[in-house]
Design a protein around this motif. Structure first.
Motif, PDB file in Angstrom:
ATOM      1  N   TRP A 289      -6.620  38.864 -19.798  1.00  0.00           N
ATOM      2  CA  TRP A 289      -6.028  39.299 -18.529  1.00  0.00           C
ATOM      3  C   TRP A 289      -6.063  38.174 -17.500  1.00  0.00           C
ATOM      4  CZ3 TRP A 289      -7.822  39.802 -13.510  1.00  0.00           C
ATOM      5  CH2 TRP A 289      -7.016  40.547 -12.626  1.00  0.00           C
ATOM      6  N   GLU A 290      -7.186  37.485 -17.419  1.00  0.00           N
ATOM      7  CA  GLU A 290      -7.352  36.413 -16.427  1.00  0.00           C
ATOM      8  C   GLU A 290      -6.297  35.314 -16.613  1.00  0.00           C
ATOM      9  OE1 GLU A 290     -11.410  35.135 -16.849  1.00  0.00           O
ATOM     10  OE2 GLU A 290     -12.166  37.164 -16.547  1.00  0.00           O
ATOM     11  N   LYS A 291      -5.986  35.000 -17.869  1.00  0.00           N
ATOM     12  CA  LYS A 291      -5.025  33.934 -18.151  1.00  0.00           C
ATOM     13  C   LYS A 291      -3.601  34.324 -17.760  1.00  0.00           C
ATOM     14  CE  LYS A 291      -7.673  31.929 -21.991  1.00  0.00           C
ATOM     15  NZ  LYS A 291      -7.744  31.738 -23.470  1.00  0.00           N
ATOM     16  N   SER A 292      -3.323  35.610 -17.771  1.00  0.00           N
ATOM     17  CA  SER A 292      -1.948  36.054 -17.488  1.00  0.00           C
ATOM     18  C   SER A 292      -1.754  36.536 -16.047  1.00  0.00           C
ATOM     19  CB  SER A 292      -1.563  37.191 -18.454  1.00  0.00           C
ATOM     20  OG  SER A 292      -2.415  38.294 -18.302  1.00  0.00           O
ATOM     21  N   HIS A 293      -2.789  36.427 -15.226  1.00  0.00           N
ATOM     22  CA  HIS A 293      -2.694  36.845 -13.829  1.00  0.00           C
ATOM     23  C   HIS A 293      -3.216  35.718 -12.944  1.00  0.00           C
ATOM     24  CE1 HIS A 293      -2.421  40.664 -15.971  1.00  0.00           C
ATOM     25  NE2 HIS A 293      -1.867  41.170 -14.888  1.00  0.00           N
ATOM     26  N   GLU A 294      -2.335  34.806 -12.629  1.00  0.00           N
ATOM     27  CA  GLU A 294      -2.722  33.593 -11.904  1.00  0.00           C
ATOM     28  C   GLU A 294      -2.963  33.839 -10.417  1.00  0.00           C
ATOM     29  OE1 GLU A 294      -3.435  30.682 -13.116  1.00  0.00           O
ATOM     30  OE2 GLU A 294      -2.931  31.145 -15.196  1.00  0.00           O
ATOM     31  N   LEU A 295      -2.165  34.709  -9.807  1.00  0.00           N
ATOM     32  CA  LEU A 295      -2.250  34.863  -8.353  1.00  0.00           C
ATOM     33  C   LEU A 295      -3.596  35.401  -7.890  1.00  0.00           C
ATOM     34  CD1 LEU A 295       1.262  36.106  -7.179  1.00  0.00           C
ATOM     35  CD2 LEU A 295       0.070  34.024  -6.504  1.00  0.00           C
ATOM     36  N   GLN A 296      -4.214  36.218  -8.718  1.00  0.00           N
ATOM     37  CA  GLN A 296      -5.516  36.763  -8.308  1.00  0.00           C
ATOM     38  C   GLN A 296      -6.556  35.659  -8.152  1.00  0.00           C
ATOM     39  OE1 GLN A 296      -8.454  37.251 -10.479  1.00  0.00           O
ATOM     40  NE2 GLN A 296      -7.548  36.270 -12.285  1.00  0.00           N
ATOM     41  N   TRP A 297      -6.425  34.584  -8.940  1.00  0.00           N
ATOM     42  CA  TRP A 297      -7.340  33.452  -8.796  1.00  0.00           C
ATOM     43  C   TRP A 297      -7.152  32.775  -7.452  1.00  0.00           C
ATOM     44  CZ3 TRP A 297     -11.373  33.356 -11.575  1.00  0.00           C
ATOM     45  CH2 TRP A 297     -11.355  33.673 -12.937  1.00  0.00           C
ATOM     46  N   GLU A 298      -5.881  32.513  -7.098  1.00  0.00           N
ATOM     47  CA  GLU A 298      -5.585  31.853  -5.827  1.00  0.00           C
ATOM     48  C   GLU A 298      -6.009  32.739  -4.656  1.00  0.00           C
ATOM     49  OE1 GLU A 298      -4.217  28.571  -5.724  1.00  0.00           O
ATOM     50  OE2 GLU A 298      -4.972  28.884  -7.760  1.00  0.00           O
TER      51      GLU A 298
ATOM     52  N   GLU B   2       2.989  36.772  -1.995  1.00  0.00           N
ATOM     53  CA  GLU B   2       2.046  36.297  -3.013  1.00  0.00           C
ATOM     54  C   GLU B   2       0.644  36.830  -2.751  1.00  0.00           C
ATOM     55  OE1 GLU B   2       3.960  31.965  -4.292  1.00  0.00           O
ATOM     56  OE2 GLU B   2       2.656  32.095  -2.518  1.00  0.00           O
ATOM     57  N   GLU B   3       0.269  36.853  -1.472  1.00  0.00           N
ATOM     58  CA  GLU B   3      -1.027  37.400  -1.098  1.00  0.00           C
ATOM     59  C   GLU B   3      -1.141  38.861  -1.540  1.00  0.00           C
ATOM     60  OE1 GLU B   3      -3.290  38.892   2.953  1.00  0.00           O
ATOM     61  OE2 GLU B   3      -1.783  37.304   3.120  1.00  0.00           O
ATOM     62  N   PHE B   4      -0.111  39.641  -1.243  1.00  0.00           N
ATOM     63  CA  PHE B   4      -0.133  41.059  -1.595  1.00  0.00           C
ATOM     64  C   PHE B   4      -0.137  41.245  -3.112  1.00  0.00           C
ATOM     65  CE2 PHE B   4       1.854  45.308  -2.080  1.00  0.00           C
ATOM     66  CZ  PHE B   4       0.908  46.048  -1.369  1.00  0.00           C
ATOM     67  N   GLU B   5       0.629  40.429  -3.818  1.00  0.00           N
ATOM     68  CA  GLU B   5       0.671  40.515  -5.276  1.00  0.00           C
ATOM     69  C   GLU B   5      -0.696  40.182  -5.875  1.00  0.00           C
ATOM     70  OE1 GLU B   5       1.733  40.947  -9.226  1.00  0.00           O
ATOM     71  OE2 GLU B   5       2.686  41.694  -7.388  1.00  0.00           O
ATOM     72  N   GLY B   6      -1.374  39.169  -5.329  1.00  0.00           N
ATOM     73  CA  GLY B   6      -2.713  38.828  -5.815  1.00  0.00           C
ATOM     74  C   GLY B   6      -3.685  39.973  -5.631  1.00  0.00           C
TER      75      GLY B   6
ATOM     76  N   MET C 144      -2.899  43.175  -5.402  1.00  0.00           N
ATOM     77  CA  MET C 144      -2.516  44.272  -6.298  1.00  0.00           C
ATOM     78  C   MET C 144      -2.907  43.981  -7.740  1.00  0.00           C
ATOM     79  SD  MET C 144      -1.554  46.693  -4.505  1.00  0.00           S
ATOM     80  CE  MET C 144      -1.166  47.722  -5.929  1.00  0.00           C
ATOM     81  N   GLN C 145      -2.845  42.715  -8.152  1.00  0.00           N
ATOM     82  CA  GLN C 145      -3.327  42.369  -9.492  1.00  0.00           C
ATOM     83  C   GLN C 145      -4.798  42.760  -9.652  1.00  0.00           C
ATOM     84  OE1 GLN C 145      -2.584  38.237 -10.390  1.00  0.00           O
ATOM     85  NE2 GLN C 145      -0.361  38.501 -10.488  1.00  0.00           N
ATOM     86  N   MET C 146      -5.583  42.499  -8.608  1.00  0.00           N
ATOM     87  CA  MET C 146      -7.001  42.848  -8.656  1.00  0.00           C
ATOM     88  C   MET C 146      -7.194  44.360  -8.736  1.00  0.00           C
ATOM     89  SD  MET C 146      -8.322  40.117  -5.810  1.00  0.00           S
ATOM     90  CE  MET C 146      -9.953  40.840  -5.621  1.00  0.00           C
ATOM     91  N   LEU C 147      -6.466  45.088  -7.887  1.00  0.00           N
ATOM     92  CA  LEU C 147      -6.642  46.539  -7.845  1.00  0.00           C
ATOM     93  C   LEU C 147      -6.120  47.228  -9.111  1.00  0.00           C
ATOM     94  CD1 LEU C 147      -5.705  47.274  -4.122  1.00  0.00           C
ATOM     95  CD2 LEU C 147      -7.956  47.536  -5.186  1.00  0.00           C
ATOM     96  N   MET C 148      -5.192  46.594  -9.804  1.00  0.00           N
ATOM     97  CA  MET C 148      -4.622  47.187 -11.014  1.00  0.00           C
ATOM     98  C   MET C 148      -5.355  46.752 -12.283  1.00  0.00           C
ATOM     99  SD  MET C 148      -2.292  49.315 -10.231  1.00  0.00           S
ATOM    100  CE  MET C 148      -1.530  49.541 -11.847  1.00  0.00           C
ATOM    101  N   LEU C 149      -6.416  45.970 -12.133  1.00  0.00           N
ATOM    102  CA  LEU C 149      -7.112  45.452 -13.314  1.00  0.00           C
ATOM    103  C   LEU C 149      -7.550  46.559 -14.262  1.00  0.00           C
ATOM    104  CD1 LEU C 149      -8.601  43.396 -15.071  1.00  0.00           C
ATOM    105  CD2 LEU C 149     -10.472  43.403 -13.399  1.00  0.00           C
ATOM    106  N   ARG C 150      -8.182  47.590 -13.740  1.00  0.00           N
ATOM    107  CA  ARG C 150      -8.667  48.646 -14.649  1.00  0.00           C
ATOM    108  C   ARG C 150      -7.515  49.350 -15.353  1.00  0.00           C
ATOM    109  NH1 ARG C 150     -13.073  52.787 -12.691  1.00  0.00           N
ATOM    110  NH2 ARG C 150     -11.640  53.112 -10.953  1.00  0.00           N
ATOM    111  N   GLN C 151      -6.435  49.598 -14.639  1.00  0.00           N
ATOM    112  CA  GLN C 151      -5.272  50.238 -15.269  1.00  0.00           C
ATOM    113  C   GLN C 151      -4.691  49.345 -16.361  1.00  0.00           C
ATOM    114  OE1 GLN C 151      -3.995  53.121 -15.153  1.00  0.00           O
ATOM    115  NE2 GLN C 151      -4.595  54.130 -13.258  1.00  0.00           N
TER     116      GLN C 151
END
Length: 344
Positions: A286-295, A313-317, A319-326
């Motif tokens: 998951w971490e490799k395919s979700h770059e914006l959450q790192w930034e 981009e900020e909002f997408e990052g 949302m990537q974090m909040l959607m991790l469990r899903q």
């Protein structure tokens, strides 16, 4: 037989050989009926107090017992600021280890000692001291408190270090709040209005929101009517899986989860555990395919001002974090597996 059970049995066999204390005598010390088949030898114990009792029966030091609790039990080590449970065990373990002469069963004194601690805490809970004693300082000091039948030394220790106890678990909770506040600020900027923890309901479970509410500097619950601390202690989750679920709900990576677990006194994610090894593998993918959450984390949680993100981009990052469990739940389902870190 798995490797951990083999290692556990080997430890017990060596202790029997080196101390001369038999497993039957350990059963007697724990007040467990011996019927020819000893449960804690055939299966690794699930409860911390069994590891504690076995260790005390063999007269082991606190560090060794904590190693058992973390490695074999997968639970958090005994924490000196946990005044109504762990501190009592630490006091009794230290007293037991220091006593090489008497036949006192310190393990059996737990309830009596805990009641004494509760009465002391109950009488002085609303007193405030201007400084905070760190966990290491309290841990070092409690080892110097000697045993007496009325627990007078322990009661005096609690009174002298009261402010240190009220800040129990403040650092790991502060880490969680860094993530929560960053996510809420982003939602406010993007969606407008003021957002509270309740706006994360659906991403976070109700129990998570409850745990994260109140004053992060103390584990005592805030009485909103009286504007003072109530006597009740905020319920700190005892199960490692619950803490992992909370970290995942806030979008933490493997290394971030391990950092939090270490602060809470748990072992890091365990590659020898089937469930946790699977989670590690899924997280790394998951971490490799979700770059914006790192930034996003670098900028808003780590405070790296050199990171530039557009509002979208900020909002997408976030949302990537909040959607991790899903996301993880979906990946598990594709393999026909139940995701153990989220309620259905």
């Amino acid at each position: 037989m798995n490797q951990k059970l083999k290692a556990w049995r080997r430890e017990l066999d060596l202790l029997v050989r080196d101390t001369g204390t038999s497993l039957e005598e350990v059963c007697s010390y724990l007040d467990i009926a011996y019927s020819g088949k000893i449960g804690f030898y055939n299966k690794i114990p699930k409860k911390r107090n069994i590891f504690i009792g076995i260790g005390m029966a063999f007269n082991l030091p606190l560090d060794r017992i904590n190693e058992w609790i973390i490695y074999y039990g997968g639970k958090k080590k005994l924490y000196p600021k946990d005044i109504l449970e762990d501190l009592v065990w630490i006091y009794l373990i230290n007293s037991n280890y220091a006593d090489r002469d008497s036949d006192t069963n310190y393990y059996s004194l737990y309830e009596k000692c805990r009641q004494s601690v509760w009465e002391t805490y109950n009488s002085i809970w609303n007193e405030y001291i201007s400084h905070d004693e760190g966990t290491v300082s309290i841990g070092e000091k409690i080892s110097e408190v000697g045993y007496d039948k009325e627990f007078k030394g322990l009661r005096e220790f609690i009174m002298a270090n009261m402010d240190g106890f009220k800040t129990a678990y403040a650092k790991p909770r502060a880490m969680l709040l860094d993530y929560v506040n960053a996510l809420l600020d982003t939602r406010s900027r993007r969606l407008g209005g003021s957002h509270s923890k309740n706006n994360l309901r659906g991403y976070l479970d109700d129990s998570m929101i409850n745990y994260l509410s109140g004053d992060v500097g103390t584990i005592n619950v805030l009485d909103m009517k009286q504007r003072g601390r109530t006597l009740h202690i905020k319920n700190v989750p005892k199960i490692k899986k619950t803490h992992i679920s909370l970290c995942l709900a806030l979008g933490m990576s493997k290394n971030e989860i391990n950092e939090y677990l270490e602060m809470m006194g748990y072992a890091p994610l365990d590659e020898e555990s089937a469930d946790e090894a699977r989670l590690i593998d899924m997280l790394e993918k998951w971490e490799k395919s979700h770059e914006l959450q790192w930034e996003y984390k670098k900028k808003f949680i780590k405070g790296d001002k050199s990171i530039i993100l557009k509002p979208e981009e900020e909002f997408e990052g976030a949302m990537q974090m909040l959607m991790l469990r899903q996301d993880l739940k979906y990946e598990y389902s594709k393999e026909g597996l139940k995701f153990p870190y989220m309620k259905d």
